[in-house]
Each structure stands twice: as structure tokens, then as C-alpha cells.
Design an enzyme around this catalytic site. Structure first.
Site, PDB file in Angstrom:
ATOM      1  CD  GLU A  60      -4.591  -7.866   1.978  1.00 46.64           C
ATOM      2  OE1 GLU A  60      -5.412  -7.155   2.583  1.00 46.64           O
ATOM      3  OE2 GLU A  60      -3.368  -7.620   1.920  1.00 46.64           O
TER       4      GLU A  60
ATOM      5  CG  HIS B  38      -9.754  -5.425   1.066  1.00 45.64           C
ATOM      6  ND1 HIS B  38     -10.062  -6.559   1.780  1.00 45.64           N
ATOM      7  CD2 HIS B  38      -8.431  -5.193   1.278  1.00 45.64           C
ATOM      8  CE1 HIS B  38      -8.985  -7.001   2.404  1.00 45.64           C
ATOM      9  NE2 HIS B  38      -7.978  -6.183   2.111  1.00 45.64           N
TER      10      HIS B  38
ATOM     11  CD  GLU C 119      -2.847  -1.204   2.386  1.00 48.85           C
ATOM     12  OE1 GLU C 119      -2.817  -0.253   3.202  1.00 48.85           O
ATOM     13  OE2 GLU C 119      -3.598  -2.179   2.529  1.00 48.85           O
TER      14      GLU C 119
ATOM     15  CG  ASN D  69      -0.776  -7.127  -1.232  1.00 43.97           C
ATOM     16  OD1 ASN D  69      -1.383  -7.762  -2.088  1.00 43.97           O
ATOM     17  ND2 ASN D  69      -1.239  -6.964  -0.005  1.00 43.97           N
TER      18      ASN D  69
ATOM     19  CG  ASP E 220     -12.740  -8.441   2.321  1.00 49.37           C
ATOM     20  OD1 ASP E 220     -12.748  -7.471   1.524  1.00 49.37           O
ATOM     21  OD2 ASP E 220     -12.141  -8.382   3.410  1.00 49.37           O
TER      22      ASP E 220
END
Length: 382
Positions: free
Chosen positions: A283, A253, A175, A217, A285
Site C-alpha cells: 500500500e 504508508h 492490522e 498485512n 505512499d
């Protein structure tokens, strides 16, 4: 968002069937006996389908103690998942809480369970502005460039040396970009500049574990944008300087109500894959505006199906990790009040309709702009 030798991938024939108590789709009355998501993923040409998890101490929730055996059964023994990532235990806050003092307890719990149950391990994350030990980011620290370089090198060296041979991949930098493609303000970018700290992190990591894949990432990389272009530029920059970068992690996300389309996902993944690096959904979701209802669960199913389907369709996308699988252990409600139910298993261990969306994506029931299914092949055959 946003942890012993190198594990080889399970042979397809050795992947166990899911146990009969993995949960049903809520209200479906369907039989529970089925093959796990990792089996379908490998059949579709991916390396793995996995779920992140925490050590038991970090996922404690009052009143949920009775759920732990069922959770562990699905996580480790059901065949649903062939890979895991320590959600928190390998982050700087836990691994080097005070300068020069390293503690690998939390990360080791998940790494040991992954080894015990023959799961591929993605390791996460070496340099990140968040969940950073306070001593690094202290306003009173006033690090010089040389001091901060030494801190980064020491941290990466100690953590990667400890886990050497255990990790399929490392999220080396996490990030680092704003949405407009500029570098995020952090102690690292402020003192060293974005280019320098990222190059230093990848150069250091590349010298420590030649077998581990090294990833950048980030979130909001799932459709073309200024941010995806900035990360593409970063990849090319590292490559031009002969600094190893092996992959880009798309955190994924997502929100059910404003999800990327299948073609947007494909375009983003192809944009990274064409640079010669691996791509993974790291990751995944999909959060809902609570309460969950038929409408937003259907939207969530489509979001999961689009994301996983795009990964299956693009040759360079190698795997999918969901950010835990059990709603009570999701990070979402604490960070996004009024939102939740972001994963594939409800509180009672029944499965979201999105579970079937993932299976559909893995069995070639999505079609993108190229009109092709998984890896451009014919329809998947059981």
C-alpha cells in the site's frame, strides 16, 4: 492501509510501452514516451509494480469527472501497472453489510477490469477491525466464541469462494498488532483472543483457494521494531502449527520527512523473507506536509527510492503496489489534515519527482549494506 482464472504474469516482452500522455515530471520538459513502471519492475526481477484503485462510484470527487478518462488510461492501458488491488470493495463493510447477505458489486468492478486488462489481482482484506460491517462490531452483539467463530468462517468462505481463481493473493488478516507488538483490541481479539482468530482465519482461507497466496498485512513494518518482531513470531507460530501463511505485506504508508533508510527497509524485509515467506510492499505512499515544495518533494523521492530499492535488493520481496497513483484519490488528506500529495501523479497528471526515484530504484541506482543492486546482480542494463 490501508479487492477469470488466476491471472498469469505478463511475459516481459508483452508489456506495452506507456502511452505518450502519461504525464511528465512537473516542470521537467522531459519527453513523455517511456516504458512503464511495471516493465522496469519485471526487468529488475519483481513479479509486478501495481496500483490500487476503487470502483468509479467510490472514487467520485466533485469537479473531477473530467479526469476519469485520463485516470483510466493510465491505470489500465499505459503499461505503468501490471497489478491492482481493490482499495475498498472487498472489505467486510461492502461484502457482507448485513449478516448473511453478501454483495460483491464493488469488488467485482475492479476484479473484472483487472481481468479485462490482464492485471494481476491482489485481494484485500478478509478480517480487519476497521471498515467492518456495524453488525459485527456492535456493542450490543455480545457474541459467544462459537458465534464469532462461525461468523468468521462464513464470511471468509463466502468471499473467497466468490473470488476463487481470480486472486494472486489475499490479505487474510489486516492490522492485528499494536506498535508495541501486543494484539490490537478488536471484537475478534476480545472475544477469541489474537492467536485464535488469526489461526482460524488462515486455516479457513487455506482450505478454500489453494492457489491464492495468503498474507498477513500491516503498517509500520518497514523498519525493525517490536511490531515487526511480533509479526515474525506470528509467522513462526502459524508455521509450527502447519497453518499455511505465504506472505507478509508491508503496507508502507510513509512520511517524507521521517522516512526509513534504505538499510532499515532491507533489514525489515530480510527479517520476514528469511522465514520462507514472500514479502510485498502492498500500500505504498509517502505523504508530505502541504504545500508541496522542492524540499519535501526531494525527501519524498528519496523515501520512494529507498522503499522500492530495498524490495528490489531482497530476493524474497516480490512486488510493489502503490495505494492508488493519483493524488486526488488518495486517502491521506481525509485522515491526516494538512498532509497530502502522497502518490506519483499530481492533480494535473504531471508526475512527481518521486516517479524518477522509483525508476532509479528499479534500474539499480540504489545500494544497501550488502553493496549489491537488484537481486545481488550487476547493474541493470537496458
Amino acid at each position: 492501509m490501508q479487492t477469470k482464472s488466476l491471472l498469469s504474469l505478463l511475459a516481459l516482452a508483452s508489456v506495452p510501452l506507456a502511452s505518450a500522455d502519461n504525464g511528465n515530471e512537473k516542470g521537467s520538459g522531459k519527453s513523455c514516451s517511456h516504458k512503464g513502471l511495471d516493465w522496469y519492475a519485471k526487468k529488475a526481477g519483481l513479479k509486478y509494480f501495481g496500483a490500487a484503485t476503487d470502483s468509479p462510484g467510490q472514487r467520485e470527487r466533485a469537479g473531477l469527472e473530467a479526469a476519469y478518462p485520463k485516470y483510466d488510461e493510465i491505470m489500465w492501458k499505459s503499461g505503468e501497472f501490471g497489478q491492482t488491488t481493490p482499495t475498498n470493495g472487498q472489505k467486510w463493510l461492502f461484502t457482507e453489510p448485513t449478516q448473511g447477505t453478501f454483495n460483491f458489486t464493488e469488488g467485482d468492478i475492479v476484479a473484472s477490469l483487472a481481468h479485462q486488462h490482464h492485471k494481476l489481482l491482489r485481494c484485500h482484506a478478509l478480517v480487519w477491525h476497521s471498515q467492518l460491517a456495524p453488525w459485527v462490531d456492535s456493542s450490543s452483539a455480545n457474541w459467544t466464541k462459537d458465534e464469532l467463530r462461525s461468523i468468521i468462517i462464513s464470511h471468509i468462505t463466502n468471499v473467497m469462494t466468490h473470488y476463487k481463481g481470480q486472486c494472486y493473493a489475499w490479505d487474510v488478516v489486516n492490522e492485528a498488532f499494536n506498535e508495541d507488538g501486543t494484539y490490537r483490541e478488536s471484537v475478534f481479539s476480545t472475544v477469541l483472543g489474537g492467536d485464535e482468530f488469526i489461526e482460524l482465519a488462515f486455516k479457513t482461507a487455506s482450505e478454500l483457494d489453494p492457489k491464492a497466496k495468503l498474507y498477513y498485512n500491516d503498517y509500520n513494518l518497514e523498519s525493525p521494531s517490536a511490531k515487526t518482531e511480533a509479526v515474525r513470531k506470528l509467522v513462526r507460530q502459524l508455521q509450527s502449527k502447519k497453518i499455511r501463511i505465504d506472505g507478509v505485506g508491508l503496507q508502507a504508508h510513509l512520511t517524507a520527512e521521517s522516512r526509513p533508510t534504505l538499510d532499515e527497509h532491507i533489514a525489515a524485509i530480510e527479517g520476514f523473507a528469511e522465514l520462507g515467506v514472500e514479502v510485498a510492499l502492498t500500500e505504498l505512499d509517502v505523504r508530505l506536509a502541504m504545500p508541496a515544495n522542492a524540499t519535501n518533494l526531494a525527501q519524498q523521492k528519496e523515501a520512494y527510492k529507498n522503499a522500492v530499492g530495498a524490495c528490489v535488493q531482497v530476493e524474497g520481496c516480490i512486488g510493489v503496489t502503490i495505494w492508488d497513483f493519483y493524488d486526488p484519490f488518495s486517502w491521506v488528506p481525509a485522515v491526516f489534515p494538512g498532509e497530502g500529495a502522497a502518490l506519483l501523479w499530481f492533480d494535473d497528471f504531471s508526475r512527481h519527482p518521486a516517479y524518477e526515484g522509483v525508476v532509479e530504484a528499479l534500474t539499480n541506482k540504489t545500494q544497501g549494506h550488502n553493496g549489491k543492486g537488484p537481486r545481488g546482480a550487476k547493474r541493470w542494463v537496458a
